[in-house]
Enzyme design. Structure first.
Site, short mmCIF file in Angstrom:
data_model
loop_
_atom_site.label_atom_id
_atom_site.label_comp_id
_atom_site.label_asym_id
_atom_site.label_seq_id
_atom_site.Cartn_x
_atom_site.Cartn_y
_atom_site.Cartn_z
N LYS A 12 0.83 -1.20 0.00
CA LYS A 12 0.00 0.00 0.00
C LYS A 12 0.87 1.25 0.00
O LYS A 12 2.01 1.23 0.45
CB LYS A 12 -0.93 0.02 1.23
CG LYS A 12 -1.89 -1.14 1.29
CD LYS A 12 -2.90 -1.06 0.18
CE LYS A 12 -3.87 -2.22 0.24
NZ LYS A 12 -4.71 -2.29 -0.92
N CYS A 13 0.28 2.33 -0.48
CA CYS A 13 0.93 3.64 -0.53
C CYS A 13 1.51 3.99 0.84
O CYS A 13 0.86 3.76 1.85
CB CYS A 13 -0.11 4.68 -0.95
SG CYS A 13 0.54 6.34 -1.09
N PRO A 14 2.73 4.44 0.90
CA PRO A 14 3.63 4.87 -0.16
C PRO A 14 4.69 3.82 -0.53
O PRO A 14 5.65 4.14 -1.22
CB PRO A 14 4.31 6.09 0.46
CG PRO A 14 4.49 5.69 1.89
CD PRO A 14 3.22 4.90 2.21
N ASP A 39 -1.79 -1.42 -5.83
CA ASP A 39 -2.32 -0.22 -5.16
C ASP A 39 -2.72 0.80 -6.22
O ASP A 39 -1.88 1.24 -7.00
CB ASP A 39 -1.25 0.37 -4.24
CG ASP A 39 -1.74 1.58 -3.47
OD1 ASP A 39 -2.94 1.93 -3.59
OD2 ASP A 39 -0.94 2.19 -2.76
#
Length: 76
Positions: A12-14, A39
């Site tokens: 997932k981000c980042p 993502d």
């Protein structure tokens, strides 16, 4: 020079952008890197990262929920 591929699916981000930055920093000029992410924010983050680093996005595609980016390391 063989192309490198990184499976960043499930991150997932980042994390996809951070891992991509790290991989690019270890590559020689002219080498190619293919990134595979799931993502949806990577569609924004990866191009923004490449604007910062000056590396080239040669192509991107989405298939079955997987975003694939082909990146060329710029000559320094």
């Amino acid at each position: 020079m063989p192309d490198k591929t990184a499976n960043l699916r499930g991150l997932k981000c980042p994390l996809p952008a951070l891992r991509t930055r790290k991989l690019l920093s270890q590559m020689a000029a002219g080498e190619a890197l293919t990134i595979e992410c799931t993502d949806p924010l990577a569609a924004i983050d990866i191009p923004n990262l490449l604007r910062e680093t000056g590396d080239t996005l040669e192509g991107s595609e989405t298939a079955d929920g997987v975003l694939t980016f082909r990146i060329r390391k710029r000559a320094r």
